[in-house]
Design an enzyme around this catalytic site. Sequence first.
Site, mmCIF file in Angstrom:
data_model
loop_
_atom_site.group_PDB
_atom_site.id
_atom_site.type_symbol
_atom_site.label_atom_id
_atom_site.label_comp_id
_atom_site.label_asym_id
_atom_site.label_seq_id
_atom_site.Cartn_x
_atom_site.Cartn_y
_atom_site.Cartn_z
ATOM 1 N N HIS A 116 -35.829 -50.780 46.031
ATOM 2 C CA HIS A 116 -36.253 -50.317 44.782
ATOM 3 C C HIS A 116 -37.141 -51.173 43.929
ATOM 4 O O HIS A 116 -37.120 -51.456 42.850
ATOM 5 C CB HIS A 116 -34.773 -50.394 43.956
ATOM 6 N N SER A 136 -33.798 -34.756 44.926
ATOM 7 C CA SER A 136 -34.794 -34.172 45.966
ATOM 8 C C SER A 136 -35.994 -34.448 45.685
ATOM 9 O O SER A 136 -36.806 -33.446 44.876
ATOM 10 C CB SER A 136 -34.605 -32.632 45.889
ATOM 11 N N GLU A 137 -36.542 -35.573 46.088
ATOM 12 C CA GLU A 137 -37.944 -36.021 45.738
ATOM 13 C C GLU A 137 -39.046 -35.041 46.401
ATOM 14 O O GLU A 137 -39.941 -34.852 45.579
ATOM 15 C CB GLU A 137 -38.204 -37.311 46.051
ATOM 16 N N PHE A 181 -38.006 -44.340 41.382
ATOM 17 C CA PHE A 181 -38.425 -45.468 41.818
ATOM 18 C C PHE A 181 -39.606 -45.186 42.754
ATOM 19 O O PHE A 181 -39.437 -44.246 43.589
ATOM 20 C CB PHE A 181 -37.607 -46.436 42.598
ATOM 21 N N ASP A 239 -40.404 -46.313 45.597
ATOM 22 C CA ASP A 239 -40.268 -46.381 46.714
ATOM 23 C C ASP A 239 -39.674 -44.865 47.372
ATOM 24 O O ASP A 239 -39.755 -44.605 48.297
ATOM 25 C CB ASP A 239 -38.875 -47.328 46.830
ATOM 26 N N GLU A 258 -35.261 -36.642 37.991
ATOM 27 C CA GLU A 258 -33.674 -36.820 38.064
ATOM 28 C C GLU A 258 -33.413 -37.736 36.857
ATOM 29 O O GLU A 258 -33.747 -38.564 36.455
ATOM 30 C CB GLU A 258 -33.444 -38.009 39.356
#
Lengths: 318, 323
Positions: free
Chosen positions: B129, B59-60, B83, B85, B29
Amino acid sequence: MYRKMLSIRKFEKTASVFFAEGKIPGFVHLYIGEEAIAVGACANLRDDDYITSTHRGHGHIVAKGGNLKYMMAELFGKETGYCKGKGGSMHIADAELGILGANGIVGAGHLIATGAAWSAKYRGTDQVSVCFFGDASTNQSTFHEAMNLASLWKLPVIFVCENNLYGISVSQARHQNIQDISQRAIGYGMPALTADGNDVLTVYEKVGEAVSRARAGEGPTLLEFKTYRQHGHFEGDSGAYRPKEEVEAWLQKDPLPRLESHLLENGILTEEELEAIRQEVEEEIREALEFADASPYPAPESSVQDIYSDLIEEARIR
Amino acid sequence: MRKITYGEGIREALREKMLENKNVVLLGEDVGPYGGTFGVTKGLWEQFGEERVRDTPISEGVIVGASVGAAATGLRPVAELMFIDFLTFGMDGLVNQAAKMRYMFGGKISVPLVLRLPAGGGISAGAQHSGSLEAWVTHVPGLKVVYPSNARDAWGLMLTAIDDDNPVVYIESKVLYSQKIEVPDKVAPIPFGSAAVAREGADVSVITYGKQVHDSLKAAAALAKDGIEVEVIDLRSLYPLDKETIFKSVAKTHRALVVTEEVKRGGYGGELSALISEQCFDELDAPVVRIGALDSPVPYSQILESLVLPSVEDIVKGVKEMF
């Protein structure tokens, strides 16, 4: 195509028998009844094209040209199996044939097939990637993320949905509020259609069109083929959740006899020629069984090999 | 020699490898024209173009999953998640696919991908985060995990990561991005599994990595005034792990303190501590001590955050209690 479909059918019937006898451990999900999709789709592919497969993957592997001996040996957990006995029924792969693995995670293949298509496009080849998946996996986020990216980047991937009307025991009407999964392509600006998945010629033709488009750089397609599995979700599942009439009706639509009738009625093959093919396939399966049976089990030290390309995990003292 | 930041160290390695091998591609991203959320990929899109430095949708799942497919078919993708997370969305691609594919398929398929994960707290980024999730990834056979603490190591470890034929999780300490150090004009690849002795000392071994290397060095300076000489081991690579350097240090100092920023419960620090306790029992003059975060999500307010995360004072206190 007939020979391939028959090979899958016989292979699966054999697996079913040996599972029942306790010679094949673990989970076995059979492709019986869905052979037309794998065969019709893969008949359009070259060895260097990619496929991703599912937990119900034996059919895809055979259709893409997989070796029956290595497959059977893998099911038996033998060293000579496709994955040296470490993968099993749900994890057969063959890099040389572009088989990026059967996958035990519902929906994982969407992303991998999309990545392979991205790689092909990036490298400037005209390879395509075919992703096989079931109806229920279209409720996973992976399906939607993959469709969006494939469409956005115009990737040469063909999403082939094998809609066998059930996600394990849950019928399609109970897991999504649509009848045709091809409708989902609208949200991604992707061409799509729904067709009869038990007619190998239809599958061959529709996938062929999508493959041509993908090779020409025109991007992805979603194809939904309606079909039915003749056995339960896995061997040992009675499938009691399915109405008898429904099962009966679908057995009438079995793709194999349909193709046989077509071949006979159109004078493409004679009954003798069909019988000869049946004998040859039987012989191949017999050879695969003998090979699997005669092969050794994996050596203990192999349990910690192949985790990394260059490191061997310590076999720890427990 | 020149001074560069930690972020620039990563970028130099990416640039070098991209020039060397056209199958090295970046995705994530905002990695393109924007230059990355933390500025790491600045200038690379201009240099290498859209096809090689690809912005993705948020869209991880597909960032990781498509990297797996691409890596299995000839590319060497370096994927950035904004991140650590957000790895939750990419976890299947990493853990069930990338990490297991070589093994499941009997060694027939390689997945040479690098996953960049900015980690850690300290900037009031709040609970979603600020994660330190190295325990999640070090727990998975099939993955290699590295965690640089300075610009030189960031550069050298990234060179090795991109060349590695296995999936590599490359964890970045986001509070270190702007930290500058002197580096040679060209940094050599740093082999995985080789720890660095960041400071030599005779009295206690502090085993750590990432930002905590800096905290430990500060603690060591403070403790030196009290006559306690601390040896600081910067692991650099969490798997493979340089056990030899750890054991050698403990054999010299007879005391070990493990410092990590993660929640202490079930953390990688526990693995390190257990390893030292099992393997160096006869050498130890005191139980191995673990310093980590409190068993809490990371809070937003600075006063609370500094309380929850381990501090230099915590390390000083931990060391003193061993004597």
